[in-house]
Design a protein around this motif. Sequence first.
Motif, PDB file in Angstrom:
ATOM      1  N   UNK A  47      23.115  24.455  -8.843  1.00  0.00           N
ATOM      2  CA  UNK A  47      23.597  24.819 -10.172  1.00  0.00           C
ATOM      3  C   UNK A  47      23.392  23.986 -11.096  1.00  0.00           C
ATOM      4  N   UNK A  48      23.494  22.459 -10.973  1.00  0.00           N
ATOM      5  CA  UNK A  48      23.225  21.443 -11.761  1.00  0.00           C
ATOM      6  C   UNK A  48      21.816  21.387 -12.272  1.00  0.00           C
ATOM      7  N   UNK A  49      20.958  21.787 -11.264  1.00  0.00           N
ATOM      8  CA  UNK A  49      19.372  21.788 -11.832  1.00  0.00           C
ATOM      9  C   UNK A  49      19.212  22.966 -12.627  1.00  0.00           C
ATOM     10  N   UNK A  50      19.814  24.071 -12.501  1.00  0.00           N
ATOM     11  CA  UNK A  50      19.790  25.337 -13.488  1.00  0.00           C
ATOM     12  C   UNK A  50      20.267  25.290 -14.806  1.00  0.00           C
ATOM     13  N   UNK A  51      21.339  23.994 -14.812  1.00  0.00           N
ATOM     14  CA  UNK A  51      22.047  23.800 -16.055  1.00  0.00           C
ATOM     15  C   UNK A  51      21.116  22.961 -17.116  1.00  0.00           C
ATOM     16  N   UNK A  52      20.075  22.148 -16.411  1.00  0.00           N
ATOM     17  CA  UNK A  52      19.344  21.363 -17.419  1.00  0.00           C
ATOM     18  C   UNK A  52      18.527  21.895 -18.228  1.00  0.00           C
ATOM     19  N   UNK A  53      17.665  23.001 -17.962  1.00  0.00           N
ATOM     20  CA  UNK A  53      16.850  24.030 -18.926  1.00  0.00           C
ATOM     21  C   UNK A  53      18.025  24.351 -20.276  1.00  0.00           C
ATOM     22  N   UNK A  54      19.134  24.919 -20.009  1.00  0.00           N
ATOM     23  CA  UNK A  54      19.894  25.245 -21.070  1.00  0.00           C
ATOM     24  C   UNK A  54      20.364  24.125 -21.928  1.00  0.00           C
TER      25      UNK A  54
END
Length: 370
Positions: free
Chosen positions: A263-270
């Motif tokens: 979930x942390x990795x998916x938040x980086x592009x945002x």
Amino acid sequence: MSTISVFLILVAVLAVVVLSMTIKIVPQARAGIVERFGKYRTTLPAGLNIVLPFIDKVRYMIDLREQVVSFPPQPVITEDNLTVSIDTVIYFQVTDAVAATYEIANYIQAIEQLTMTTLRNIIGGMTLEHALTSRDQINSGLRGELDGATGKWGIRVNRVELKGIDPPPSIIDAMEKQMRAERDKRAAILNAEGQRQSAILSAEGDKQSRILTAEGQKQAQILNAQADRQAAILRAQGEAQAILNVFQAIHDGNPDQKLLSYQYLQTLPKIANGENASTWIIPAELTKALGTLGGTIGKIPVDGGGSKHRVDIEEPVAEEADEDAGTQAAVEQALEAAKDAEGPGGRLGGSATAPSDAPPADEGEPPTGP
């Protein structure tokens, strides 16, 4: 022709003359005054009457019908020193033929002069305006005076009428101007009254319109406030329901350290897509940072005891505006459940920064499970 024949003819003519002088026919509504040797003897009624020839003589034939006499205009001075011309009409009737014959020489001329003098006395005590508006009063006063004066003449005055009262031309012109001014004044007053009533009605209409507009705005604001209140209540109910559902789903799913890292990795592009993020720098120690984050998150207990309040996902959201107390209770229950689930090991959704006393994880070392 013989003497006897002439005599007979003269006797016949004399007989006819004597007979005509003896027989008198008086028409209806007439009265004949008979004098004997110049002295009044009798009054002949209507019909056939016999008098003594050569002794009695019918001196006057009096008309007993009601008569009408119109007198020419006469100048009369009013109380305000204005000369007006007045012509009158007299209706009279002879009631005593003897008095009308012997008490007055010419009763018509006497009535005319008496009418003029009486009219001057009556009009002299009136103003012009009063005289013009008091014809009935003048007629009745003039008739009373004439009837009282002509009674001894055997004449009864039945009625007196004023045919016309003519002021001088200058007075007539002034009166016309005055009447015109009065009419203009009344017209101006009526126009002012009409404008006043129109202004009052317009003001009343504007007042009612403003009142109705204000009432409409008031009702609209009330309805808008009620709608906003209802929407806020529904949003609060929806957010409370969403918090409870998310909280329940998290505890039911029992997430581990790998899921949180993902979930942390998916938040980086945002984060990189932010409006102020013009440059994105990936640190070299990203793996170490992830390890540190994993070590920090690893301290989150796998099972915090589960949801303290089970929520039915299929339950519809309340839409009534009078359920404020239920909504507030639901929000408070969600907050209490979040506090209970926080536990002694850390907070869900807390800061990703590792505590200062946490040991750093080795680079490349996978994070340990809880």
